[in-house]
Motif scaffolding. Structure first.
Motif, PDB file in Angstrom:
ATOM      1  N   LEU A  48      45.873  61.777  68.808  1.00 18.40           N
ATOM      2  CA  LEU A  48      46.789  62.408  67.703  1.00 18.40           C
ATOM      3  C   LEU A  48      46.472  61.635  66.349  1.00 18.40           C
ATOM      4  O   LEU A  48      46.975  60.334  66.288  1.00 18.40           O
ATOM      5  CB  LEU A  48      48.365  62.307  68.125  1.00 18.40           C
ATOM      6  CG  LEU A  48      49.237  63.358  67.214  1.00 18.40           C
ATOM      7  CD1 LEU A  48      48.911  64.624  67.558  1.00 18.40           C
ATOM      8  CD2 LEU A  48      50.507  62.913  67.633  1.00 18.40           C
ATOM      9  N   SER A  63      43.912  66.552  66.493  1.00 15.86           N
ATOM     10  CA  SER A  63      43.635  65.806  67.725  1.00 15.86           C
ATOM     11  C   SER A  63      42.283  66.229  68.218  1.00 15.86           C
ATOM     12  O   SER A  63      41.788  67.292  67.995  1.00 15.86           O
ATOM     13  CB  SER A  63      44.655  66.194  68.859  1.00 15.86           C
ATOM     14  OG  SER A  63      44.337  65.493  69.824  1.00 15.86           O
ATOM     15  N   THR A 117      48.968  62.148  62.847  1.00 14.35           N
ATOM     16  CA  THR A 117      50.005  62.744  62.017  1.00 14.35           C
ATOM     17  C   THR A 117      50.106  62.266  60.643  1.00 14.35           C
ATOM     18  O   THR A 117      50.285  60.866  60.456  1.00 14.35           O
ATOM     19  CB  THR A 117      51.222  62.476  62.854  1.00 14.35           C
ATOM     20  OG1 THR A 117      50.937  63.458  64.212  1.00 14.35           O
ATOM     21  CG2 THR A 117      52.454  63.524  62.157  1.00 14.35           C
ATOM     22  N   SER A 145      49.477  67.673  62.306  1.00  9.59           N
ATOM     23  CA  SER A 145      48.686  66.650  63.189  1.00  9.59           C
ATOM     24  C   SER A 145      47.472  67.406  63.365  1.00  9.59           C
ATOM     25  O   SER A 145      47.097  68.586  63.119  1.00  9.59           O
ATOM     26  CB  SER A 145      49.493  66.604  64.538  1.00  9.59           C
ATOM     27  OG  SER A 145      50.869  65.909  64.203  1.00  9.59           O
ATOM     28  N   ALA A 168      45.415  65.201  57.703  1.00 11.11           N
ATOM     29  CA  ALA A 168      45.566  64.859  59.210  1.00 11.11           C
ATOM     30  C   ALA A 168      43.992  65.095  59.688  1.00 11.11           C
ATOM     31  O   ALA A 168      43.524  64.292  60.726  1.00 11.11           O
ATOM     32  CB  ALA A 168      46.591  65.565  59.765  1.00 11.11           C
TER      33      ALA A 168
END
Length: 249
Positions: free
Chosen positions: A163, A149, A165, A147, A178
């Motif tokens: 997020l 962010s 993923t 992930s 990601a």
């Protein structure tokens, strides 16, 4: 039910479930030691924001995996570092006969399990944050769930998503992909485009992106289940650290 142990090594925080914690811990230290030595000798590897055409010197296995993923995805090789370390440490445990290992390296996860596992989604203020989890069956593993962010953690992200993923059989690829998914996601429309692009990368199984109040998904992801059942909630792997810890790796 999996029993998790926490530990830290340098700036990285790990949550691990394994029968051979000693092997995992030693592998993490060894991989990071080799990586640090290579970066000391060739600092451009650390600074690169795009794939390097070739690797100088005699790169260790982790560097080679990160470089391969960066070439495929189109990001700098350090975008794959956490996933690479997680997978290589899990592989070290499996080589020693451990058939059930989950390694969460700061939200980048690699698992090979013989019983169901639940991986929670935590996306800041997103409506889904903490409310759903991926249900992972043994048949789906080995599996990486990595992930990125724009709103949590210390990794650089050029986008605006809560997020992103990615699931794949290879954690170096999932981690790098990601990062790209997060970089490309600035609003719901661009997140949908990013999800389709990432899902089209060879080796990627699926992608999920949380941005504002929307969800973009593409490819094939593990089943998403609600966490309102206390029996499921008790088995969900969380990050940041929330179990009894062993510090000082």
């Amino acid at each position: 039910m999996h029993e998790f142990i926490e530990f830290r090594h340098r700036e990285a925080a790990f949550i691990v479930a394994t029968e051979r914690f000693d092997i995992v811990k030693a592998a993490v230290k060894g991989i990071r030691r080799e990586l640090a030595a290579y970066i000391d000798a060739f600092p451009d590897f650390l600074r690169a924001m795009a794939p390097l055409e070739e690797l100088p010197g005699e790169p260790p296995e982790a560097v080679r995996r990160m470089h391969k993923a960066s070439l495929l995805v189109g990001v700098g090789p350090m975008a794959a570092v956490a996933g690479t370390v997680a997978q290589m440490a899990a592989e070290a445990a499996r080589t020693e006969g451990c058939r059930d290992t989950i390694i969460n390296n700061g939200g980048d996860i690699f698992l090979h399990v013989r019983e169901e596992a639940y991986i929670g989604l935590y996306g800041g203020e997103s409506a889904l944050s903490g409310r759903v989890a991926f249900k992972i069956s043994p048949e789906e593993t080995p599996l990486a769930l990595c992930s990125s962010s724009s709103k949590m953690g210390h990794s650089l992200s050029l986008g605006n998503c809560s997020l992103a993923t990615v699931s794949a059989g290879d954690a170096s690829l999932a981690d790098a992909a990601a990062t790209l998914a997060g970089n490309l996601s600035r609003d719901p429309a661009s997140a949908r485009e990013a999800a389709e692009r990432i899902a089209g990368l060879p080796g990627v199984r699926g992608v999920l992106i949380l941005i504002d109040d929307s969800v973009a998904m593409a490819g094939e992801l593990p089943e998403l289940v609600p966490c309102d059942d206390s029996r499921i909630r008790a088995r969900v792997l969380r990050h940041p650290l929330s179990h009894s810890s062993r510090d000082g790796c």
